[in-house]
Design a protein around this motif. Sequence first.
Motif, PDB file in Angstrom:
ATOM      1  N   UNK A 106       0.726  -0.836   0.013  1.00  0.00           N
ATOM      2  CA  UNK A 106       0.269  -0.005   0.318  1.00  0.00           C
ATOM      3  C   UNK A 106       1.029   1.079   0.069  1.00  0.00           C
ATOM      4  N   UNK A 107       2.286   0.823   0.592  1.00  0.00           N
ATOM      5  CA  UNK A 107       3.047   2.276   0.901  1.00  0.00           C
ATOM      6  C   UNK A 107       3.955   2.974  -0.350  1.00  0.00           C
ATOM      7  N   UNK A 108       3.634   1.389  -1.642  1.00  0.00           N
ATOM      8  CA  UNK A 108       4.695   1.319  -2.321  1.00  0.00           C
ATOM      9  C   UNK A 108       3.793   2.210  -3.665  1.00  0.00           C
ATOM     10  N   UNK A 109       2.416   1.209  -3.092  1.00  0.00           N
ATOM     11  CA  UNK A 109       1.577   1.931  -4.351  1.00  0.00           C
ATOM     12  C   UNK A 109       1.343   3.216  -3.894  1.00  0.00           C
ATOM     13  N   UNK A 110       1.118   4.115  -3.000  1.00  0.00           N
ATOM     14  CA  UNK A 110       0.856   5.666  -2.825  1.00  0.00           C
ATOM     15  C   UNK A 110       1.935   6.355  -3.475  1.00  0.00           C
ATOM     16  N   UNK A 111       3.122   6.473  -3.272  1.00  0.00           N
ATOM     17  CA  UNK A 111       4.258   6.834  -3.221  1.00  0.00           C
ATOM     18  C   UNK A 111       4.454   7.054  -4.622  1.00  0.00           C
ATOM     19  N   UNK A 112       4.098   6.268  -4.980  1.00  0.00           N
ATOM     20  CA  UNK A 112       3.624   5.731  -7.019  1.00  0.00           C
ATOM     21  C   UNK A 112       3.333   6.870  -7.406  1.00  0.00           C
ATOM     22  N   UNK A 113       1.386   6.510  -6.844  1.00  0.00           N
ATOM     23  CA  UNK A 113       0.971   7.823  -7.438  1.00  0.00           C
ATOM     24  C   UNK A 113       1.437   9.252  -6.969  1.00  0.00           C
ATOM     25  N   UNK A 114       1.787   9.189  -6.292  1.00  0.00           N
ATOM     26  CA  UNK A 114       2.199  11.224  -5.054  1.00  0.00           C
ATOM     27  C   UNK A 114       3.315  10.928  -6.789  1.00  0.00           C
ATOM     28  N   UNK A 115       4.230  10.332  -7.174  1.00  0.00           N
ATOM     29  CA  UNK A 115       5.094  10.346  -8.608  1.00  0.00           C
ATOM     30  C   UNK A 115       4.434  11.049  -8.971  1.00  0.00           C
ATOM     31  N   UNK A 116       3.822  10.008 -10.157  1.00  0.00           N
ATOM     32  CA  UNK A 116       2.590  10.286 -11.626  1.00  0.00           C
ATOM     33  C   UNK A 116       2.275  11.801 -10.673  1.00  0.00           C
ATOM     34  N   UNK A 117       1.363  11.758  -9.888  1.00  0.00           N
ATOM     35  CA  UNK A 117       0.480  13.330  -9.284  1.00  0.00           C
ATOM     36  C   UNK A 117       2.155  14.741  -9.746  1.00  0.00           C
ATOM     37  N   UNK A 118       2.819  14.299  -8.848  1.00  0.00           N
ATOM     38  CA  UNK A 118       4.377  15.490  -9.148  1.00  0.00           C
ATOM     39  C   UNK A 118       4.280  15.451 -11.239  1.00  0.00           C
ATOM     40  N   UNK A 119       4.494  14.658 -11.503  1.00  0.00           N
ATOM     41  CA  UNK A 119       5.049  14.853 -13.206  1.00  0.00           C
ATOM     42  C   UNK A 119       3.956  15.787 -13.497  1.00  0.00           C
TER      43      UNK A 119
END
Length: 252
Positions: free
Chosen positions: A239-252
């Motif tokens: 879950x933490x990994x998915x949240x981190x990946x989603x945050x990176x997408x949002x920042x991009x």
Amino acid sequence: MTDHEEDSGNPGDGPHSFSEGQGFSDPYEGFDLDPPELSIDPSTIDPVDSYAVADHLDERNIVSDAVEADDLIDVGLEYMGINRNEQAVDSFERAARYADDETTEQEAWVNKGIAHAELEEFEAAIDSHREAIQFDEDGQFAAEAHTNLAYALWEFGKDEKAFYHAEEAVRENDRLGQAWYNLSFIQNERAQAEDALECLDNALRLGFRQSDVYEEKSRALDELGREEEAGEVAARAEKIREEQEAALVDEG
């Protein structure tokens, strides 16, 4: 540089989740690799052009009589933030040379070792971290030097020496969550699951809650036969990994 002959050997064969010395959490802020805001005119430079940013940093990196070691460390961290680790090494080396206090010089050596490790130059990383430790064994950044030295030694195939320095890191600073995590990884590798679990709980209590920490905890629990708990912790890591990946997408 320090004598590294006793640490010569072959690097590790494969990747693992041992910490690479990045992302120390509060209260330690010295290795925050998010570069501070740069004084660049966005109308003249494409903000996604990392080469343009690096060129700007080069201008700041010119050594002069007015150079400040702290500024050179900041420049090195900015370089690491854009994956220009060769330039980061140069910046940290200059910072160590021009530092006028022991704490800044030790910090520069530790950062230089981290930059070398990012380049997979583990022998040079070992030298830099040993330099930091020998410079001031009880200094403010001694624990960071030990835990990052443990990582470099592990990657260099020196497991026993890595374990020693991982233990030294928590002796130097038992409030450094990443040091507890690094020690736990080696303990898991040595089939010391109970000890690893205790170290991981210490890391979590100190706020070091990366997905890798939960993965190692799941591994320790599974080794101890606590499969249900291991599955729950593994789900937390995912879950933490998915949240981190989603945050990176949002920042991009």
